[in-house]
Structure formats: C-alpha cells, structure tokens
Enzyme design. Structure first.
Site, PDB file in Angstrom:
ATOM      1  N   CYS A   2       0.848  -1.195   0.000  1.00 58.38           N
ATOM      2  CA  CYS A   2       0.000   0.000   0.000  1.00 58.38           C
ATOM      3  C   CYS A   2       0.878   1.238   0.000  1.00 58.38           C
ATOM      4  O   CYS A   2       2.074   1.185   0.183  1.00 58.38           O
ATOM      5  CB  CYS A   2      -0.861  -0.020   1.252  1.00 58.38           C
ATOM      6  SG  CYS A   2      -1.713  -1.585   1.464  1.00 58.38           S
ATOM      7  N   ARG A  27       1.095   2.018  -6.385  1.00 63.23           N
ATOM      8  CA  ARG A  27       1.291   0.873  -5.473  1.00 63.23           C
ATOM      9  C   ARG A  27      -0.022   0.159  -5.194  1.00 63.23           C
ATOM     10  O   ARG A  27      -0.035  -0.866  -4.517  1.00 63.23           O
ATOM     11  CB  ARG A  27       1.896   1.338  -4.145  1.00 63.23           C
ATOM     12  CG  ARG A  27       3.293   1.899  -4.250  1.00 63.23           C
ATOM     13  CD  ARG A  27       3.698   2.518  -2.930  1.00 63.23           C
ATOM     14  NE  ARG A  27       3.877   1.505  -1.925  1.00 63.23           N
ATOM     15  CZ  ARG A  27       5.052   0.968  -1.614  1.00 63.23           C
ATOM     16  NH1 ARG A  27       6.123   1.356  -2.265  1.00 63.23           N
ATOM     17  NH2 ARG A  27       5.168   0.050  -0.688  1.00 63.23           N
ATOM     18  N   TRP A  75      -3.873  -1.619  -1.157  1.00 62.08           N
ATOM     19  CA  TRP A  75      -3.901  -2.774  -2.072  1.00 62.08           C
ATOM     20  C   TRP A  75      -4.351  -3.911  -1.179  1.00 62.08           C
ATOM     21  O   TRP A  75      -3.583  -4.404  -0.350  1.00 62.08           O
ATOM     22  CB  TRP A  75      -2.517  -3.026  -2.673  1.00 62.08           C
ATOM     23  CG  TRP A  75      -2.490  -4.250  -3.527  1.00 62.08           C
ATOM     24  CD1 TRP A  75      -2.154  -5.520  -3.156  1.00 62.08           C
ATOM     25  CD2 TRP A  75      -2.854  -4.347  -4.901  1.00 62.08           C
ATOM     26  NE1 TRP A  75      -2.287  -6.381  -4.201  1.00 62.08           N
ATOM     27  CE2 TRP A  75      -2.711  -5.705  -5.290  1.00 62.08           C
ATOM     28  CE3 TRP A  75      -3.295  -3.439  -5.851  1.00 62.08           C
ATOM     29  CZ2 TRP A  75      -2.976  -6.152  -6.591  1.00 62.08           C
ATOM     30  CZ3 TRP A  75      -3.569  -3.875  -7.126  1.00 62.08           C
ATOM     31  CH2 TRP A  75      -3.414  -5.208  -7.488  1.00 62.08           C
ATOM     32  N   ASN A 101       0.654  -1.274   6.066  1.00 65.44           N
ATOM     33  CA  ASN A 101       1.045  -1.973   4.839  1.00 65.44           C
ATOM     34  C   ASN A 101       1.656  -3.292   5.277  1.00 65.44           C
ATOM     35  O   ASN A 101       2.500  -3.330   6.151  1.00 65.44           O
ATOM     36  CB  ASN A 101       2.085  -1.139   4.070  1.00 65.44           C
ATOM     37  CG  ASN A 101       2.561  -1.866   2.808  1.00 65.44           C
ATOM     38  OD1 ASN A 101       1.879  -2.769   2.330  1.00 65.44           O
ATOM     39  ND2 ASN A 101       3.723  -1.490   2.312  1.00 65.44           N
ATOM     40  N   GLY A 102       1.180  -4.401   4.720  1.00 69.61           N
ATOM     41  CA  GLY A 102       1.751  -5.707   5.066  1.00 69.61           C
ATOM     42  C   GLY A 102       0.663  -6.668   5.506  1.00 69.61           C
ATOM     43  O   GLY A 102      -0.520  -6.476   5.223  1.00 69.61           O
ATOM     44  N   GLU A 484       7.030 -19.793 -21.001  1.00 70.97           N
ATOM     45  CA  GLU A 484       6.939 -18.477 -20.354  1.00 70.97           C
ATOM     46  C   GLU A 484       8.077 -17.574 -20.832  1.00 70.97           C
ATOM     47  O   GLU A 484       7.883 -16.393 -21.093  1.00 70.97           O
ATOM     48  CB  GLU A 484       6.960 -18.639 -18.837  1.00 70.97           C
ATOM     49  CG  GLU A 484       6.952 -17.357 -18.037  1.00 70.97           C
ATOM     50  CD  GLU A 484       5.744 -16.468 -18.311  1.00 70.97           C
ATOM     51  OE1 GLU A 484       4.772 -16.933 -18.944  1.00 70.97           O
ATOM     52  OE2 GLU A 484       5.795 -15.285 -17.931  1.00 70.97           O
ATOM     53  N   LYS A 488       7.454 -13.901 -22.743  1.00 70.83           N
ATOM     54  CA  LYS A 488       8.042 -12.636 -22.289  1.00 70.83           C
ATOM     55  C   LYS A 488       8.740 -11.930 -23.444  1.00 70.83           C
ATOM     56  O   LYS A 488       8.574 -10.732 -23.664  1.00 70.83           O
ATOM     57  CB  LYS A 488       9.028 -12.897 -21.151  1.00 70.83           C
ATOM     58  CG  LYS A 488       8.358 -13.315 -19.855  1.00 70.83           C
ATOM     59  CD  LYS A 488       7.797 -12.147 -19.118  1.00 70.83           C
ATOM     60  CE  LYS A 488       6.357 -12.013 -18.861  1.00 70.83           C
ATOM     61  NZ  LYS A 488       5.336 -12.931 -19.032  1.00 70.83           N
ATOM     62  N   GLU A 491       6.195 -10.601 -26.071  1.00 67.27           N
ATOM     63  CA  GLU A 491       5.255  -9.518 -25.720  1.00 67.27           C
ATOM     64  C   GLU A 491       5.949  -8.197 -25.421  1.00 67.27           C
ATOM     65  O   GLU A 491       5.330  -7.143 -25.515  1.00 67.27           O
ATOM     66  CB  GLU A 491       4.341  -9.922 -24.575  1.00 67.27           C
ATOM     67  CG  GLU A 491       5.003 -10.180 -23.251  1.00 67.27           C
ATOM     68  CD  GLU A 491       3.956 -10.480 -22.169  1.00 67.27           C
ATOM     69  OE1 GLU A 491       2.866  -9.907 -22.198  1.00 67.27           O
ATOM     70  OE2 GLU A 491       4.264 -11.296 -21.295  1.00 67.27           O
ATOM     71  N   HIS A 507      10.745 -34.103 -33.570  1.00 62.97           N
ATOM     72  CA  HIS A 507       9.487 -34.361 -34.318  1.00 62.97           C
ATOM     73  C   HIS A 507       9.108 -33.185 -35.200  1.00 62.97           C
ATOM     74  O   HIS A 507       7.942 -33.015 -35.545  1.00 62.97           O
ATOM     75  CB  HIS A 507       8.370 -34.684 -33.325  1.00 62.97           C
ATOM     76  CG  HIS A 507       8.646 -35.902 -32.508  1.00 62.97           C
ATOM     77  ND1 HIS A 507       8.641 -37.176 -33.014  1.00 62.97           N
ATOM     78  CD2 HIS A 507       9.022 -36.014 -31.217  1.00 62.97           C
ATOM     79  CE1 HIS A 507       8.958 -38.035 -32.066  1.00 62.97           C
ATOM     80  NE2 HIS A 507       9.184 -37.366 -30.964  1.00 62.97           N
ATOM     81  N   LYS A 610      -3.033  -4.686 -19.593  1.00 65.68           N
ATOM     82  CA  LYS A 610      -2.680  -5.423 -18.379  1.00 65.68           C
ATOM     83  C   LYS A 610      -3.755  -6.446 -18.043  1.00 65.68           C
ATOM     84  O   LYS A 610      -3.474  -7.526 -17.566  1.00 65.68           O
ATOM     85  CB  LYS A 610      -2.485  -4.461 -17.194  1.00 65.68           C
ATOM     86  CG  LYS A 610      -2.032  -5.143 -15.913  1.00 65.68           C
ATOM     87  CD  LYS A 610      -0.753  -5.930 -16.108  1.00 65.68           C
ATOM     88  CE  LYS A 610      -0.359  -6.738 -14.910  1.00 65.68           C
ATOM     89  NZ  LYS A 610       0.767  -7.671 -15.191  1.00 65.68           N
TER      90      LYS A 610
HETATM   91  C1  AGP Z   1       1.607 -12.131 -19.298  1.00 60.83           C
HETATM   92  O1  AGP Z   1       2.857 -11.489 -19.298  1.00 60.83           O
HETATM   93  C2  AGP Z   1       0.560 -11.344 -20.054  1.00 60.83           C
HETATM   94  N1  AGP Z   1       0.445 -10.037 -19.572  1.00 60.83           N
HETATM   95  C3  AGP Z   1      -0.747 -12.107 -20.179  1.00 60.83           C
HETATM   96  O2  AGP Z   1      -0.458 -13.332 -20.814  1.00 60.83           O
HETATM   97  C4  AGP Z   1      -1.496 -12.427 -18.867  1.00 60.83           C
HETATM   98  O3  AGP Z   1      -0.793 -13.386 -18.131  1.00 60.83           O
HETATM   99  C5  AGP Z   1      -2.870 -13.004 -19.231  1.00 60.83           C
HETATM  100  O4  AGP Z   1      -3.580 -12.022 -19.950  1.00 60.83           O
HETATM  101  C6  AGP Z   1      -3.695 -13.416 -18.007  1.00 60.83           C
HETATM  102  O5  AGP Z   1      -3.936 -12.297 -17.203  1.00 60.83           O
HETATM  103  P1  AGP Z   1      -4.509 -12.539 -15.712  1.00 60.83           P
HETATM  104  O6  AGP Z   1      -3.471 -13.312 -14.966  1.00 60.83           O
HETATM  105  O7  AGP Z   1      -4.742 -11.174 -15.158  1.00 60.83           O
HETATM  106  O8  AGP Z   1      -5.792 -13.314 -15.858  1.00 60.83           O
END
Ligand code: AGP
Length: 615
Positions: A2, A27, A75, A101-102, A484, A488, A491, A507, A610
């Site tokens: 927070c 935050r 938060w 906070n915590g 993963e 990264k 994206e 394969h 996001k």
């Molecule tokens: C991951 O780096 C991306 N921003 C995206 O794949 C994200 O993980 C996905 O949209 C799921 O989001 P969420 O965890 O908020 O459901």
C-alpha cells in the site's frame, strides 16, 4: 503493498498527505483515506476506489486546518476493497488512527482477544486490531504513543509498516517497521513518513531508511528512532538522487524490472500466515475438508502467463496428490465440451481477476456443477467474487503488462493448495509435507541469489540483440518455463520466440535450427529425475550439432553441460518441482533487457493491456 504517508509541520497536512498518496497510487488503489489531527479530534475521510474518490469526499467534506496527518492508498490483502475496510482505522474511543502496509499473521488470535474483551470491530481487516490494541496500550505507556506502538509491535507477527496519529497529540506521528518499507523525510521544521521516497521528495531529499523492528516518532523539530524495546536505534540517512518518476519505480528503469526484483518478497508474502508449526493452515480457504476429499479431478484454467503457472502446477498436483489434473486455456475450455461434474475442482488462475476468457470459463464450470477455486492477486475482483473459494497471491500490484512476480506467486499459491489438498486427503505424510514446505520457504532467498547475478544475462541480450528468433526448450516443469520465457520475449521485445518440450525437437522443430540461432535450454536438477537430466543433455548436443547457440540454464554445480553450452546461466540448486521459481527469472531479465535495447516501452508494450476484459 500500500501507499503510506505521514506529515507533521506547518503546511496543511491534508494537502501534503493527499499529494503524497497521488505519487504512490501506482502501489495499489482499492481505497484511500486520511486522518487529520485537529481541535482534539481525528478528522477521518476514506473511500473505496481510486484516490479521485477520496478527493471528491474531501471537496464536499473538507478536514479542518492542521499540520498533522496520515494517509493511505490500499492494495487489499485481508478484506475486500470497501469503505469499511479502507484505512485509516480508528480505535473505539475515536482517538487513535492507524494505517498499515503488510500482513499481520497472528491477527486472528488478536481479533479473537479483542472480541472476547467486548471490543466492537467494524471491518474485516487485520489492521483494525492494531488501532484497538494501541488505544488499550496507552495507559500503561503513560500516554506515550511511541511507547504504546512499541508494546503493540512486540505482540505482532508477520510483515507490517504501521503509522499512527492521536486526536490529542497534534504535532506527533508515530511509525513502526517490520519487513515492509518505511522511510522518513527530514525537512526544515517539518518531517515526513512514507512507504516510498516518491511521496515526499517534492519537499525534501533528506531521507532516513528505517531498519527492521524500529519505531520512529516524528515531531516538527525532532525525529526519534528506537528498537521495539525503546533502545535508541542506528539508522541510515541519505540524500535521494532520484526524480519523482524514478522514485515510483524504486529507482529501477521500469516497473517490470522493479517487479522482477520484488519476486523474493512476493513469494515470501504469499507464504506468510499459511505455514504454522510446519503445517499448512489455509483459514481463508472456503472449502470444507469433506468437500476437498470428494474431489476426483482437477482442471486448471487460465490465460497467458497464468496458464503457464497452471502447467507447472499440474506436475506437482499429480505427483503429490495422485488426483488427475488437466490444464486448459480458458479461451478453449468451454468450447471443447469438457467432462466435469460436482466432483471436479476447477482452479481459475488470474493476476487481475478480470480476464474475460477465464471468467467465462469459470462461469461455464459452475453451470456444470463444479466447484471453482480462484488463485488471484487482486482482492475483490470479479473472478474471486464469482468463485466458490479464493487463495490470494500477495505479490502486490503488478503494474507492468508483462507478468513476472504474479507468475512466481501463482505457482507458490497452487503448490501451497496442492500440499494442503494432500494433507487433507491424507495421501501425504506429515513429514513429507513439512519437508516440502521447508523447501518452498527457502525459495525467496534462492530467487534473490539469481537476482544477484543478472549482469551476464543482460550481456547475453546485447549479444543476441539482432537475432531474428529465439527458441526455448525444457522438459517436465522446464517445458512451461520455456513457454513463459518465449512469451516474455514476444510480448515486450516483439521478437519471434517459441518454447518447446525438448523431446518434441526431433518431431519437427529441429528443422528450425541454424547457425547462430540462440536456444535457451532449461536443464533439470541432476539429482532429480536423472533420466530427465540425461535426455536434456543429449538435447543440448542435438542443438549444438546444428550450429545453434546453446544458452544453458543449469544448477550451480552441474558441470555435465559445460561441453555443450555456448553460454551458461547458473541457478541455485533446488528440487525439480521448485526449479521454475528460479529458472524463470533469468528469462524475465533477458526479455526485459532485450526490449530496452530495442528501445521499446517495456511496461506498456504495443497492442497489449494489463487485463484483457474482452473475449
Ligand atoms: C503475461 O505477461 C501477459 N500479460 C498475459 O499473458 C497475462 O498473463 C494473461 O492475460 C492473463 O492475465 P490474468 O493473470 O490477469 O488473468
């Protein structure tokens, strides 16, 4: 995580505090509030939602003139984002205001003690108990708020930053710190307290970092710091050189880099309060043990990085509990006519708690009669609200679009659930669970070790800055790590990247290998499934033999890979199932550095949001 601000001085405290909160809003902003000391009373204004909602309240119901005040942006960790749960919280006599906070691990016991003493609690938060405890401690502390804070802090367990003010003590603000950040801003005839220097560097750049288990009393002309027993404490005073924008990122160039470095604490916070005397206690899990024992199948559904966390979790769930576990992309789940019923537990993993694909998947699952457990990082968001139970990750707000600390905490949260599930079903021995819990509890410092050695990884990004593609391969839990790592890079660096199960190379994908192509290889611990390790080493040879460059992630003492590695990235030794928590971090750093080298907006990459709230 927070936002906290305190002020004593000759300026209008409410203006200083609200402006400080504005600078900390990144935050987290489930709610915001202030407490101003004026005319022997506390003027408290607080509101759920963003800081703008609090500003509206203050516009219509301003606080009296005062040079003493505290403020908070929340938060949520315990209790949803409501007006009642917003900070500050106030003691029954209306005299003591507290912001926090915590996570206070032992708040359930303290809450029970207060209820037994007839105290009327008005919120679901762990924070409120501190307001009542402070008021109760004041008489024995001869009315000294700092001494009352010391007495109360000695009873608290967990991670906390606390800041308090008292209606009868204008010119006094008291703070306490254990594990969560708290910093003092020393002014001229005024002083500041904040969770982050960003809140006060517009007023002063003289900062005092408070240490572990310290209490600070602020007056306009005096700053007194002690330990929790009243002995004078050593503090670190320094000049803040960051500008305001840099301060919000904790001095890192991007939120993503800041959040990568927050991962040890995020993992530790996600474990807080869930391990007691070597056993798992998931008080917040709204499933009965009988309901858990009736589960005969688990389906994990999620998107993107959260989906990759689910893929990792599958290996642990099936290995520990012997319950079949499927992992489904949420956007595919309900269109494939899945087989599920009331004995199927669906686990919906989501950082934001608002991803429409995942929300629609859980709604479908509930229509089929299945129970749904949400693993989520955002209190009170839609997915946990519509689920039957929720296990929150405590990663704190994840600002960067590319998910990093959420990924590690999602894995930890599902592992904690899986161990609890095994504990309840009785198919795991206590000592086995305790051994695994001890290993999980060691992971924050192992992640820290990886973060201490990021420079070679950044250099690798410079080496391959012009690559047209990067491949990632792994086996077992290393396979979702490969996926993963590729995500990264795609994206945020807008590079073609692909993750494969290493056994699949022959394969088809092996045709992609060519001279100089960088290929990350996630090598499992040699002591784990040794056949897995041997296969992985032969995969490295296959890749090397075709001229591709092997970037090998291997345990610190694993020299079996040295002959075939063009580059080696060392990761701390740990068990196979826990390796994703350390193996993912170098891939996050590589992607972050590559995007920076390419001049892209690391935190807000093109075309992405996001939280994807459309299907
Ligand atoms: C991951 O780096 C991306 N921003 C995206 O794949 C994200 O993980 C996905 O949209 C799921 O989001 P969420 O965890 O908020 O459901």
């Amino acid at each position: 995580m927070c936002g906290i601000v305190g002020y004593v001085g000759s300026k209008q405290a409410v203006d200083v505090v609200v402006d400080g909160l504005r600078r900390l809003e990144y935050r987290g902003y489930d709610s915001a509030g202030v407490a101003i000391v004026a005319d022997g009373a506390l003027a408290v204004r607080k509101k759920a939602g963003k800081l703008a909602n609090l500003r509206d309240v203050l516009d219509h119901d301003p606080t009296p003139a005062s040079g003493t005040g505290i403020g908070h942006t929340r938060w949520a960790t315990h209790g949803g984002p409501t007006d009642a749960n917003a900070h500050p919280h106030v003691s029954e006599d209306g005299k003591v205001a507290i912001i926090h906070n915590g996570i206070i691990e032992n708040f359930a016991e303290l809450r029970a003690e207060l209820l037994a003493a007839g105290v009327h609690l008005t919120s679901e938060t762990d924070t409120e108990v501190v307001a009542h405890l402070l008021a109760a401690a004041l008489p024995a502390a001869d009315g000294d708020l700092a001494e009352a804070m010391r007495r109360v802090c000695r009873r608290l367990a967990g991670a906390f930053t606390l800041v308090a003010a008292h209606a009868d003590m204008p010119g006094v603000v008291v703070g306490a710190r254990r594990n969560s950040p708290l910093v003092v801003g020393r002014g001229d005839g005024e002083n500041f307290l904040a969770s982050d220097v960003a809140a006060f560097i517009a007023h002063t750049r003289h900062a005092i970092e408070l240490g572990q288990d310290q209490v600070v009393e602020l007056r306009p002309d005096r700053i007194t710091v002690t330990d929790f027993h009243g002995a004078p404490a050593q503090v670190h005073e320094y000049e803040v050189t960051w500008d305001a924008a840099a301060a919000e990122k904790g001095g890192y160039d991007t939120f993503m880099l800041k959040e990568i470095h927050e991962q040890p604490k995020a993992v530790a916070d996600t474990l807080l309060g869930r391990i007691k005397h070597g056993r798992l206690t998931l008080d917040e899990l709204q499933f009965s043990e009988e309901e858990l024992r009736s589960v005969d199948k688990i389906i994990i559904t999620a998107c993107g990085t959260a989906f990759h966390a689910g893929l990792v979790a599958k290996y642990a769930i099936e290995h520990w509990t012997r319950v079949p576990c499927e992992v489904e992309l949420a956007s595919e789940f309900r269109y494939r006519d899945p087989i599920l019923d009331r004995h199927t537990l669906v686990i919906a993993i989501s950082q934001s708690g608002e991803t429409m694909d995942t929300l629609m998947a859980l709604r479908y699952a509930k229509e089929q009669g299945s129970r749904v457990l949400a693993i989520c990082n955002t209190q009170g968001s839609t997915i946990p609200r519509e689920s039957d139970a929720v296990l929150y990750t405590h990663a704190g707000p994840e600002v960067a679009v590319a998910s990093t600390k959420a990924f590690l905490t999602q894995i930890v949260a599902v592992y904690v659930f899986a161990l609890y599930f095994g504990q309840v079903r009785g198919n795991m021995y206590d000592e086995e669970i305790q051994h695994l819990i001890a290993q999980v509890a060691d992971m924050p410092q192992k992640v820290d070790l990886v973060l201490d050695t990021v420079e070679p990884i950044r250099a690798l990004a410079r080496t391959y800055a012009d690559a047209h593609s990067v491949l990632f391969i792994g086996r077992h839990v290393g396979y979702p790590v490969a996926l993963e790592g590729a995500l990264k890079l795609k994206e945020i660096a807008y590079m073609h990247a692909e993750g494969f199960a290493a056994g699949e190379l022959k394969h088809g994908p092996i045709a992609l290998l060519e001279e100089g192509l960088p290929v990350f290889v996630v090598v499992p611990p040699p002591a784990g499934r040794s056949v897995l390790h041997e296969k992985m080493v032969s995969n490295i040879q296959e890749v090397r033999a075709r001229g591709a460059h092997t970037i090998v992630l291997a345990e610190e003492d694993d020299d079996s890979v040295l002959d075939y590695a063009d580059h080696i990235i060392r990761i701390p030794a740990c068990s196979t199932l826990l390796q994703p928590l350390v193996a993912t971090v170098p891939l996050q750093v590589f992607a972050c550095e590559m995007a920076t080298l390419r001049g892209f907006d690391v935190d807000q990459p093109r075309n992405l949001a996001k939280s994807v709230t459309v299907e």
